[in-house]
Write an enzyme that holds these catalytic residues in place. Structure first.
Site, PDB file in Angstrom:
ATOM      1  N   ASP A 258      34.676  83.110  20.173  1.00 40.62           N
ATOM      2  CA  ASP A 258      34.957  84.211  21.039  1.00 40.62           C
ATOM      3  C   ASP A 258      35.479  85.384  20.165  1.00 40.62           C
ATOM      4  O   ASP A 258      35.817  85.084  18.781  1.00 40.62           O
ATOM      5  CB  ASP A 258      35.946  83.941  21.919  1.00 40.62           C
ATOM      6  CG  ASP A 258      35.673  83.130  23.245  1.00 40.62           C
ATOM      7  OD1 ASP A 258      34.555  82.611  23.292  1.00 40.62           O
ATOM      8  OD2 ASP A 258      36.561  83.090  24.099  1.00 40.62           O
TER       9      ASP A 258
ATOM     10  N   HIS B  45      37.409  80.934  17.535  1.00 42.88           N
ATOM     11  CA  HIS B  45      37.334  82.114  17.652  1.00 42.88           C
ATOM     12  C   HIS B  45      36.684  82.647  16.232  1.00 42.88           C
ATOM     13  O   HIS B  45      37.447  82.315  15.225  1.00 42.88           O
ATOM     14  CB  HIS B  45      38.610  83.061  17.726  1.00 42.88           C
ATOM     15  CG  HIS B  45      39.237  82.876  19.055  1.00 42.88           C
ATOM     16  ND1 HIS B  45      39.983  81.889  19.302  1.00 42.88           N
ATOM     17  CD2 HIS B  45      39.431  83.701  20.102  1.00 42.88           C
ATOM     18  CE1 HIS B  45      40.143  81.717  20.527  1.00 42.88           C
ATOM     19  NE2 HIS B  45      39.853  82.873  21.165  1.00 42.88           N
TER      20      HIS B  45
END
Length: 527
Positions: free
Chosen positions: A340, A482
């Site tokens: 992400d 992430h």
């Protein structure tokens, strides 16, 4: 009558004497002066073939385009080692079909339905593909050798060897051994030939035409008779045993010198052999047939294979990125690594490098604003077969903003991604995982969450981060990380290796869901 004949013969010298004719004295010729007559038996028909040792398989671990695969399931149980070529659908289908047939048979025997299975960390399942020479091992060695992962006294094992990889052609031998209480109840082999250019995948018997079975059988019978010292100058055709000759043809291996190698099992019974006192052959026999002898017995595909072998060209498949390859997550234990908040110019390229080197695929949920700022990274991820989907424009918590703002966050990002990739995302990941029916309705696509959260944003030590990602995954898991954090970028190699060690295929979400993404709802695990 006899006496009269003798009397007439006896009168011959007397007649010659009365006529004054002398008869020369007979003196035998010296044996020394007689030229010796050389004699050799007529050649046995078919003796231009040769008895051979079995061909040596090749190690393909460094051959680009060939991917080692492995399955270990202790519940059914079944284990398999084999190789695939991404993008070569026919080869992969033919290969996997052998594995699936073995699994289906074992499901019937065990009464346990097959389910993809992952194993504990340290399982060692990152070692994949063929164990060189394993298709020629004694069946008991296949059962006992731990490199194959066999740890049950009953089950089925499929092992592989690659005997040729050159030009557009690959030849893989698959051997299936079924055991019950460590007793072998089934043992069969097949060699599959594949041309990656035409994507044609054929069994080894399809190298030959319809006349080959009789020729190979007759040649074998002749060689056995010759080696047994039998005297016989004619080659009388016998009728091939259908089961044995099918096994022989399906085991055909092409050697680098364009010789076709076949192996006959022990226990062959034939009237021609019995006529010379051989009730049944005692051991297996491998025979080589030079191309010039059997050229008229080859199919068009067989001729193509030999032309490729003679060319000496290295294996040249069309490269396909892992994310674009077919993966059956009903067969393999699959896990999806998702990232992400990117793309990050500092960290995302290194993460992409790791996936490329490991022939694995990921899913990136990107921000629209970062997509506009770093379009080349998004384009690279897309072009290398990864999924790039929507994570909103600016990472606002969607449950706390108006319907108009929600629509803007989603739609602007869709537009940005389409401008870079030419593809409109079909899923989104709401920031912080905050989602409700209102957001789903506005987005008009499913929300993809996760079932394994590494909390990498909290800055854990790298060993802790690896443990969180690897140890808690199960088949069908969606792992959240992430690609904007250093620890995530630093550990990506270890995370991928750890997943493979446990037996996982690291795939993107589309592969995880069997090629068809969900169309609605909130999803946190493929299963």
């Amino acid at each position: 009558m006899i006496k009269a004949t003798i009397k007439r013969v006896a009168l011959v010298p007397l007649v010659f004497s009365l006529l004054g004719v002398s008869i020369p004295t007979f003196v035998p010729t010296s044996w020394v002066n007689i030229e010796p007559i050389s004699w050799e038996p007529l050649a046995w028909p078919g003796m231009d073939v040769t008895v051979e040792s079995k061909p040596e398989p090749i190690d393909v671990t460094s051959v680009e385009g060939i991917i080692g695969q492995r399955i270990l399931n202790l519940n059914t149980p079944v284990q398999a080692r084999y190789v695939t070529v991404p993008g070569s659908e026919a080869l992969n289908f033919a290969t996997v079909n052998v594995i699936k047939t073995a699994i289906a048979d074992q499901e019937v025997v065990s009464g346990v339905a097959y389910q993809p299975e992952a194993h504990s960390p340290g399982a060692g399942l990152g070692d994949r593909g063929c164990v060189v020479g394993s298709t020629d091992w004694d069946s008991t060695d296949i059962i006992d050798d731990q490199r194959l992962g066999v740890s049950s006294s009953s089950g089925v094992a499929v092992v592989c060897d690659v005997f040729y990889a050159g030009g557009s052609v690959l030849a893989q031998k698959l051997r299936t051994v079924t055991i019950d209480n460590k007793v072998v109840v089934k043992d069969s082999s097949v060699v599959v030939y594949h041309d990656v250019n035409s994507d044609a995948s054929l069994l080894a018997n399809e190298l030959w035409n319809d006349d080959a079975a009789q020729y190979l059988w007759d040649a074998f019978i002749a060689v056995v008779k010759r080696d047994a010292g039998a005297i016989g100058l004619t080659w009388v055709s016998s009728t091939p045993d259908e089961e044995i000759i099918a096994q022989v043809l399906n085991g055909t291996i092409v050697r680098p010198d364009a010789t076709l190698i076949v192996t006959f099992p022990p226990g062959v019974v034939d009237p021609e052999l019995q006529a010379v006192g051989i009730e049944a052959t005692e051991s297996e026999m491998t025979i080589g047939f030079p191309e010039q002898i059997v050229s008229q017995l080859l199919s068009d595909f067989g001729k193509h294979v030999l032309e490729t072998v003679r060319s000496g060209v290295s294996f040249q498949p069309t490269y396909v990125w892992a994310g674009n390859a077919d993966v059956d997550c009903r067969l393999h234990a699959c896990v999806a690594l998702t990232y992400d908040d990117g793309p990050s110019p500092e960290y995302t390229p290194g993460i992409l490098d790791a996936f490329a080197a490991n022939h694995a695929s990921a899913t990136f949920f990107v921000l629209g604003s970062e997509t506009v700022a770093n379009p080349e990274i998004v384009a690279r991820a897309h072009n290398e077969g990864h999924l790039v989907h929507n994570h909103s424009w600016s990472h606002k918590e969607l449950t706390k903003i108006s319907a108009g703002e929600i629509a803007s966050e989603i739609n602007q990002t869709n537009t940005a991604l389409y401008d870079v990739t030419g593809v409109v995302p079909t899923t989104f990941r709401p920031p912080y995982g905050s989602v409700n029916e209102k957001i789903l309705s506005i987005a008009n696509m499913p929300a993809i969450l996760w079932d394994v959260d590494t909390n990498d944003w909290q800055g854990p030590e790298e060993d802790v981060l690896i443990e969180r990602a690897v140890n808690h995954a199960v088949p069908g898991s969606i792992v959240l990380q992430h690609d904007v954090h250093a620890n995530t970028a630093n550990t990506v190699w270890e995370v991928i290796a750890g997943m493979r060690d446990r037996g996982f295929m690291v795939v993107n979400l589309e592969q995880l869901f069997g090629g068809e993404m969900p169309t609605s709802g909130v999803i946190s695990n493929a299963y």
